[in-house]
Write a protein that holds these residues in place. Structure first.
Motif, mmCIF file in Angstrom:
data_model
loop_
_atom_site.group_PDB
_atom_site.id
_atom_site.type_symbol
_atom_site.label_atom_id
_atom_site.label_comp_id
_atom_site.label_asym_id
_atom_site.label_seq_id
_atom_site.Cartn_x
_atom_site.Cartn_y
_atom_site.Cartn_z
ATOM 1 N N GLU A 56 37.901 11.289 8.690
ATOM 2 C CA GLU A 56 38.141 12.715 8.973
ATOM 3 C C GLU A 56 39.457 12.885 9.726
ATOM 4 O O GLU A 56 40.273 13.756 9.425
ATOM 5 N N VAL A 75 42.504 12.121 7.402
ATOM 6 C CA VAL A 75 42.746 13.217 6.446
ATOM 7 C C VAL A 75 43.430 14.365 7.182
ATOM 8 O O VAL A 75 44.411 14.950 6.708
ATOM 9 N N HIS A 106 40.693 22.760 8.323
ATOM 10 C CA HIS A 106 40.158 21.396 8.375
ATOM 11 C C HIS A 106 40.125 20.875 9.799
ATOM 12 O O HIS A 106 39.161 20.245 10.237
#
Ligand SMILES: Cc1cc2nc3c(=O)[nH]c(=O)nc-3n(C[C@H](O)[C@H](O)[C@H](O)COP(=O)(O)OP(=O)(O)OC[C@H]3O[C@@H](n4cnc5c(N)ncnc54)[C@H](O)[C@@H]3O)c2cc1C
Length: 400
Positions: free
Chosen positions: A291, A294, A322
């Protein structure tokens, strides 16, 4: 394939110069604490002085135009500065880049001399003033009023949750200027000097222990040249701020200290053997690691596009959403892996990593509300990718 950023020899030499400056200038006791509640007034005075020195070196707002008072350096130099300052726990600009963007795009030459240059040089400081008590999500619905009086403006209104220290020189933000004009055509954008007669700044005592302020303006008189842009153009002017705050400038930071620390924590538990980490926690740590990576790539993509002048139509918003939802998921993962240790604060010697996990647990949910909330970030992304009834185009930025 390696997606890592490769620095040139010249940039690595620059890194050494930055590191040497930090070692020579920042004593241990002035490093910025994880918990903002432990940020003292001595630290604040120290960092204000240092920001002035950094402004003169061109390292405070390193990529902004030299003619405006910025550093005129490359985006890669800025990345080096950000990385080294983060690593050393040194303060980055007290003034937000959002306001600096607004003034770079919308201020006239006299206003740039008066407001932008001293901010870029670290001689003066500001904090943006947007949220009103009735709502922050619907930002265009301002209630605070600015009324003309000769060449001056008289301001009345209030703002809450303002993450200011309180001693900033300016509080810029929009106010209502025309009751009869339609929404988005009824605001002006004003730079309010602090102190001013009728301006009051009070502490808000909130759970994260941050420095939120409640600002009230009662018949505050400001000169006409403190209006940036046209008198009903405030929403468009403020759009430049929102473009940046909603992710338009991207992020060059590669390192995620919370997740790096989580990984080291698990590695160490496995190495000492006594308390090795089970496969469920390993799995959770891998999810957190992915996570975080990214997120870093999404941030860098938007940063590169912005700095290269390619423009971000939705890429920065993707990173913003995000970062908000991924960051919250990672806070939960840290707690799942570390258990109650993640809840020990800096005063407890058993707290891992100086208690940074506890600060994150306490503040991460609230942080997702700042800057218009995660819901609003999703509404904006929906508009940018064409799945909303409303279409939205990017606002102008210093890069075009
Ligand atoms: C840590 C922190 C720092 C902050 N710093 C600053 C600062 O420096 N300056 C400043 O001006 N403000 C600041 N704020 C305020 C912040 O910008 C607001 O909290 C935010 O804009 C949301 O406004 P609100 O709290 O009034 O929520 P409301 O506007 O009352 O909204 C309540 C809830 O309804 C949801 N909602 C509202 N409308 C919609 C919609 N159309 N679609 C979907 N969901 C919706 C929101 O997402 C939210 O969850 C800060 C807030 C926090 C928590």
């Amino acid at each position: 394939m390696d997606f890592g950023v490769v620095y040139t020899q010249e940039q690595e030499l620059f890194r050494k110069e930055v590191r040497a400056w930090l070692e020579d200038n920042v004593p241990e006791e002035m490093k910025v604490p994880y918990d903002e509640a432990n940020y003292t007034s001595e630290m604040h005075e120290f960092w204000k002085q240092k920001q002035n020195e950094l402004g003169k070196k061109g390292w405070l707002f390193s990529t902004y135009k030299e003619e405006d008072g910025g550093g005129g350096l490359s985006p890669d130099h800025r990345s080096v500065i950000e990385e080294e300052f983060r690593e050393y726990r040194a303060m980055r600009p007290i003034t937000s880049t959002y306001t600096v963007d607004v003034l770079s795009v919308w201020a006239n030459d006299d206003q740039k001399d008066k407001f932008l240059r001293p901010l870029l040089q670290g001689e003066k400081f500001e904090h943006m003033r947007m949220t009103e008590p009735h709502s922050g999500a619907d930002l265009a619905d301002y209630r605070g009023k600015a009324v003309r009086d000769g060449d001056d403006w008289i301001l009345n209104g209030e703002n809450v949750f303002i993450s200011a220290h309180g001693d900033e020189d300016f509080f810029p933000g929009p106010m209502h200027t025309d009751e009869n004009a339609p929404r988005h055509r009824n605001l002006g954008y004003f730079v309010v000097p602090n102190p001013s007669p009728g301006l009051e700044v009070r502490e808000m005592d909130l759970l994260p222990g941050r420095r939120q302020k409640h600002i009230t303006m009662t018949n505050v008189r400001i000169p006409g040249d403190h209006l940036i842009g046209g008198e009903t153009q405030g929403w468009q002017v403020h759009g430049t701020h929102l473009e940046a705050e909603h992710g338009g400038g991207g992020s060059s930071l590669g390192r995620d200290e919370l997740i790096d620390n989580l990984t080291t924590y698990v590695q160490e538990k496995n190495t000492d053997g006594a308390e090795s980490v089970d496969s469920v926690k390993q799995n959770t740590t891998v999810d957190a690691y992915l996570e975080s990576h990214v997120d870093s790539m999404l941030g860098k993509r938007a940063y590169w596009r912005y700095q290269a002048g390619l423009g971000n139509t939705y890429e920065g918003n993707v990173h913003n959403v995000h970062n908000r939802v991924g960051g919250l998921r990672n806070s939960v993962r840290v707690r799942d892996v570390m258990g109650p240790y993640a809840l020990l604060n800096a005063d407890d010697e058993r707290a891992p990593h100086g208690g940074m996990e506890e600060v994150d647990q306490r503040s991460s949910a609230g942080q997702r509300h700042a800057g218009g909330s995660t819901n609003i970030a999703k509404v904006i992304l929906a508009r940018r990718i064409g799945i909303s009834r409303t279409k939205e185009r990017p606002a102008p930025t210093p890069k075009g």
